[in-house]
Scaffold this active site. Sequence first.
Site, PDB file in Angstrom:
ATOM      1  N   LYS A   1     -26.232 -11.751  32.479  1.00  0.00           N
ATOM      2  CA  LYS A   1     -25.311 -12.721  32.251  1.00  0.00           C
ATOM      3  C   LYS A   1     -25.126 -13.249  33.624  1.00  0.00           C
ATOM      4  O   LYS A   1     -26.124 -13.243  34.404  1.00  0.00           O
ATOM      5  CB  LYS A   1     -24.168 -12.111  31.866  1.00  0.00           C
TER       6      LYS A   1
ATOM      7  N   ASP B   1     -18.448 -11.291  26.210  1.00  0.00           N
ATOM      8  CA  ASP B   1     -17.973 -11.723  27.501  1.00  0.00           C
ATOM      9  C   ASP B   1     -16.487 -10.885  28.004  1.00  0.00           C
ATOM     10  O   ASP B   1     -16.328 -11.095  29.183  1.00  0.00           O
ATOM     11  CB  ASP B   1     -17.582 -13.319  27.438  1.00  0.00           C
TER      12      ASP B   1
HETATM   13  C1  S3P Z   1     -22.002 -18.331  24.448  1.00  0.00           C
HETATM   14  C2  S3P Z   1     -22.587 -17.190  24.082  1.00  0.00           C
HETATM   15  C3  S3P Z   1     -22.810 -15.988  24.470  1.00  0.00           C
HETATM   16  C4  S3P Z   1     -22.001 -16.029  25.924  1.00  0.00           C
HETATM   17  C5  S3P Z   1     -21.688 -17.256  26.644  1.00  0.00           C
HETATM   18  C6  S3P Z   1     -21.409 -18.344  25.872  1.00  0.00           C
HETATM   19  C7  S3P Z   1     -22.280 -19.794  23.784  1.00  0.00           C
HETATM   20  O1  S3P Z   1     -24.124 -15.852  25.498  1.00  0.00           O
HETATM   21  O2  S3P Z   1     -22.219 -14.830  26.555  1.00  0.00           O
HETATM   22  O3  S3P Z   1     -20.768 -16.959  27.576  1.00  0.00           O
HETATM   23  O4  S3P Z   1     -21.192 -20.567  24.066  1.00  0.00           O
HETATM   24  O5  S3P Z   1     -23.017 -19.679  22.753  1.00  0.00           O
HETATM   25  P1  S3P Z   1     -25.317 -15.419  24.407  1.00  0.00           P
HETATM   26  O6  S3P Z   1     -25.264 -16.076  23.395  1.00  0.00           O
HETATM   27  O7  S3P Z   1     -26.574 -15.344  25.307  1.00  0.00           O
HETATM   28  O8  S3P Z   1     -24.992 -13.749  24.013  1.00  0.00           O
END
Ligand code: S3P
Length: 418
Positions: free
Chosen positions: A332, A305
């Site tokens: 995203k 992020d």
């Molecule tokens: C998150 C995982 C990430 C991240 C998101 C929050 C989480 O996504 O980008 O902002 O809380 O598990 P991904 O698991 O799809 O990479």
Amino acid sequence: MVRISARERFDGEFELPGDKSITHRAIMLNSGVDGEAVITNALMGEDCVSTCRCMRALGAKIDVDGNTLRVKGATAFRRGMELDCGNSGTTMRLLTGFVAGKKIDAKLYGDASLSARPMGRIAEPLSALGADVKTTDGHAPLFVAPAALHGAEISLKIASAQVKSALLLAGLSADGEVAVTEPVKSRDHTERMLKAMGADLQIDGNTATIRRSALHSLDVCVPSDISSAAYFMALGALKGKTLCKNVGINPTRTGILKAFERLGVKYSLCNTRISGGEATADILVEKSDMRAITLTAEDAPSMIDELPLVALLCAFADGESRIVGAQELRVKESDRIQTTTELIRNLGGDCEALPDGFVIRGKKTLAGGAVRSYLDHRIAMTGAVGLIASENGGEIDTPECCEISFPDFFEKLDVKLR
Ligand code: S3P
């Protein structure tokens, strides 16, 4: 629209909001057990409000008093509910695994941005456990129907904490072992919290294995979010000296510090302690001359992020930086490869989009200009950092989108919205 002025210096001590990932999990996991828990320093950004709304719809009771939540888990879960996940990918993906594990039916839907994000990545591996999850052409709305779950060994092609967590939540009630292996380890807040709540869960390298378990409720004191602190840390690196207090430094989340080391950013950690199974520290960052870096697929998950912000820092560094293996940015809240590239260019920087990342030719300084957020909170906040550090400042089109993860972002920057 908000006007952001360039500043000569940026200094200060900051208390940042609670960690979004940990807040989601503390609400959801405690909503699923028979007991009561208190969550302190919870983030009450729009994404976590979405999780509260969905868990209440399923039968949990959640009282909110500022950033303190009192969660009373549901003993029987309401069936046939339509669950509004808003803009929140974490809510939708984790909740799909949760609902499948509770063996109830539900429809999960979200806003336009969330409805454009891939959900086959959740439905397919959950189906491998026997779950009945239907997507709408690979997207939301999702329809979950009750089904018996069995064990499985699942090897994920992408490192995703959301997908891994959905499988572990479903695995809590599967008849047999559920083992989830990731190519690179993603954030492990779910594993830590499940263990602390009594789950039978083993970790071996990048594999997490869960067996049917009954959980107990857990009080959680949420550390501040390193993904929110990152904007203030970056401002320290660009313009002065900042101290971000009580920040979560779980090693699966501290890629930004690795990026700082490579960029040559001077930082130090103090007051390191453990709270509720998660390490925290105060992070001091000082103005530094930055050099170009290379980041690859191995680096991406621990700063996923923060990559738009890291790309922006590269635009202020000396030399040509390459960020590759970050194709997840395309799916995203916006296509962050495209929106970050446009942001850096609009501020006067030199950034080229790759299918899986960026090439950024650093200029040490940016002129400033107009930022389009595409309603993506991380793009708006990255834009604010770029404008403060620029020569002339500029404006951001939709500052209110920061409410998703950081409700008082502009207040903390001392910028008046109206
Ligand atoms: C998150 C995982 C990430 C991240 C998101 C929050 C989480 O996504 O980008 O902002 O809380 O598990 P991904 O698991 O799809 O990479």
